[in-house]
Design a protein around this motif. Structure first.
Motif, PDB file in Angstrom:
ATOM      1  N   PHE A 133      -3.412  -7.032  -7.691  1.00 30.22           N
ATOM      2  CA  PHE A 133      -2.483  -6.354  -6.809  1.00 30.22           C
ATOM      3  C   PHE A 133      -3.450  -5.452  -5.729  1.00 30.22           C
ATOM      4  O   PHE A 133      -4.533  -5.103  -6.046  1.00 30.22           O
ATOM      5  CB  PHE A 133      -1.684  -5.124  -7.498  1.00 30.22           C
ATOM      6  CG  PHE A 133      -0.606  -5.781  -8.371  1.00 30.22           C
ATOM      7  CD1 PHE A 133       0.632  -6.068  -7.753  1.00 30.22           C
ATOM      8  CD2 PHE A 133      -0.664  -5.931  -9.588  1.00 30.22           C
ATOM      9  CE1 PHE A 133       1.678  -6.506  -8.450  1.00 30.22           C
ATOM     10  CE2 PHE A 133       0.472  -6.504 -10.447  1.00 30.22           C
ATOM     11  CZ  PHE A 133       1.576  -6.708  -9.886  1.00 30.22           C
ATOM     12  N   THR A 134      -3.014  -5.631  -4.390  1.00 28.19           N
ATOM     13  CA  THR A 134      -3.688  -4.908  -3.287  1.00 28.19           C
ATOM     14  C   THR A 134      -2.769  -4.342  -2.436  1.00 28.19           C
ATOM     15  O   THR A 134      -1.496  -4.776  -2.593  1.00 28.19           O
ATOM     16  CB  THR A 134      -4.627  -6.012  -2.299  1.00 28.19           C
ATOM     17  OG1 THR A 134      -3.419  -6.663  -1.592  1.00 28.19           O
ATOM     18  CG2 THR A 134      -5.110  -7.020  -3.194  1.00 28.19           C
ATOM     19  N   PRO A 135      -2.860  -3.445  -1.355  1.00 30.57           N
ATOM     20  CA  PRO A 135      -1.891  -2.896  -0.743  1.00 30.57           C
ATOM     21  C   PRO A 135      -1.017  -3.818   0.126  1.00 30.57           C
ATOM     22  O   PRO A 135       0.071  -3.548   0.408  1.00 30.57           O
ATOM     23  CB  PRO A 135      -2.773  -2.054   0.191  1.00 30.57           C
ATOM     24  CG  PRO A 135      -3.973  -1.628  -0.575  1.00 30.57           C
ATOM     25  CD  PRO A 135      -4.306  -2.723  -1.171  1.00 30.57           C
ATOM     26  N   THR A 136      -1.364  -5.262   0.260  1.00 34.24           N
ATOM     27  CA  THR A 136      -0.670  -6.085   0.978  1.00 34.24           C
ATOM     28  C   THR A 136      -0.130  -7.115  -0.066  1.00 34.24           C
ATOM     29  O   THR A 136       0.442  -8.214   0.334  1.00 34.24           O
ATOM     30  CB  THR A 136      -1.666  -6.832   1.998  1.00 34.24           C
ATOM     31  OG1 THR A 136      -2.636  -7.420   1.389  1.00 34.24           O
ATOM     32  CG2 THR A 136      -1.985  -5.874   3.119  1.00 34.24           C
ATOM     33  N   GLY A 137       0.150  -6.935  -1.281  1.00 34.51           N
ATOM     34  CA  GLY A 137       0.384  -7.938  -2.381  1.00 34.51           C
ATOM     35  C   GLY A 137      -0.596  -8.313  -3.031  1.00 34.51           C
ATOM     36  O   GLY A 137      -1.880  -8.072  -3.020  1.00 34.51           O
ATOM     37  N   LEU A 138      -0.192  -9.468  -3.925  1.00 33.89           N
ATOM     38  CA  LEU A 138      -1.271  -9.950  -4.895  1.00 33.89           C
ATOM     39  C   LEU A 138      -2.292 -10.707  -4.035  1.00 33.89           C
ATOM     40  O   LEU A 138      -1.839 -11.602  -3.044  1.00 33.89           O
ATOM     41  CB  LEU A 138      -0.322 -10.967  -5.869  1.00 33.89           C
ATOM     42  CG  LEU A 138       0.227 -10.328  -7.044  1.00 33.89           C
ATOM     43  CD1 LEU A 138       1.263 -11.483  -7.708  1.00 33.89           C
ATOM     44  CD2 LEU A 138      -0.933  -9.669  -8.097  1.00 33.89           C
TER      45      LEU A 138
END
Length: 361
Positions: A133-138
């Motif tokens: 997971f990242t702030p912009t999605g997987l």
């Protein structure tokens, strides 16, 4: 014969009962700082004999996921101090879990935390399969940088420094995260650690990093305030191990350090539990391999039959802040809304009611 509702001494830690709140990442930090909601969340669960916090990174590059807290700056120490004071005011005992995620990270997450886009590190330059997971999605995992000898020494020092800061912040001790596919576990794994120096190859070499971290932390704050978590063969983080040969060797060596406890995650290979129980002369906290929440209350019986000295619960502590009271009374248990497990506000975090606060039908 002891029961799960009796006190327990684990090193210098004094547990009011033998039911432990297991560490759970909740991704609700403000940048890398715990918040007032964090203090409320843990204080609500202070009825546990021991609270092990969510994973706390000991360095900026040790961060894996978005919005996870650190323990390597003065501001972080101050913020954690508010959490420990709240737990102690409620009568609880709390340790900080120190978690360096190693190759299970992403530059987008450290950049969002304000530390720049840092490349994750690992024992070898081997990318983990899967996504994070990242702030912009997987996003796919990235290729980690292989730690140099000097960087290994620096990382060990980071753990010791974070342990000292934990005590400064008011924690009763620390738990070293050696499980679930993160950095220490990566050094143990045959597919993540391809080194040909003294940190890789044989089981004796692959356990070296974990042992050195444990020695450094114990030397910094006292072995009696230091625990460690291990998870033989659970495969998380794309890890493969020769666990039958490795873990008895590792646990026997750790046993010589006089640590406060071993927190064993059983799910990978439950047959290892009695083997490691025999290799460990100290306090054993077991996170058993019960598959469904409906079976979890039976864990308390594992203290009475001597399988473990204490047992840990994770998801049930999310939705039952008074879990110990409910287990002792045989009361109904609420199931967590896992759609609110990670990130967000107080909903699904601090708004689960106690049994006493629920309206009478």
């Amino acid at each position: 014969m002891s029961t799960a509702f009796e006190p327990l001494a684990a090193g210098s830690l004094r547990l009011r009962n033998r039911i432990v709140m297991a560490p759970m990442t909740r991704s609700r930090a403000d940048g890398t700082l715990p918040t007032s909601d964090t203090a409320t969340y843990y204080a609500q669960r202070a009825g546990a004999g021991l609270i092990v916090t969510e994973g706390i990174q000991p360095s900026a590059v040790g961060q894996g996921y978005p919005s996870t807290p650190g323990l390597h700056t003065a501001e972080q120490v101050e913020a954690w101090g508010a959490v420990t004071r709240a737990v102690h005011a409620a009568g609880g005992t709390v340790v900080a879990q120190l978690m360096h995620t190693g190759r299970i990270g992403h530059p987008a997450n450290t950049e969002a935390a304000g530390h720049g886009a840092l490349t994750p590190v690992g024992p070898s330059a081997v990318r983990a399969r899967g996504q994070i997971f990242t702030p912009t999605g997987l996003q796919d995992h990235v290729d980690p940088d292989e730690l140099t000898e000097d960087q290994i020494a620096g990382t060990i020092g980071d753990f010791a420094a974070a342990a000292r800061l934990a005590i400064t912040a008011g924690f009763d001790g620390v738990e070293i995260h050696g499980a679930n596919g993160y950095l220490l576990h990566q050094f143990l794994a045959t597919n993540a650690n391809l080194r040909t120096d003294d940190w890789g190859g044989s089981p004796a070499n692959r356990i070296r990093f974990t042992l050195e971290v444990a020695r450094a932390v114990a030397g910094a704050i006292g072995a009696d305030r230091t625990g460690i978590r291990l998870s033989p063969a659970n495969g998380l983080g794309d890890t493969v191990e020769d666990h039958v040969a490795l873990y008895p060797l590792l646990v026997a060596e750790l046993d010589t350090l006089g640590l406060a406890y071993l927190h064993l995650v059983e799910a990978g290979d439950p047959s290892m539990t009695p083997v490691l129980r025999r290799a460990w002369s100290g306090t054993l906290i077991l996170n058993p391999a019960h598959a469904g929440l409906a079976d979890h209350p039976t864990r308390v019986g594992l203290v009475a039959d001597g399988t473990a000295d204490a047992v840990s619960f994770a998801r049930l502590f999310i939705s039952n802040p008074d879990l110990v009271t409910r287990l002792a009374a045989g009361a109904p248990l609420a199931e967590p809304d896992l759609g609110k497990a990670y990130g967000g506000d107080h909903r699904g975090y601090t708004d689960y009611p106690t049994l006493a606060a629920q309206p009478v039908a």
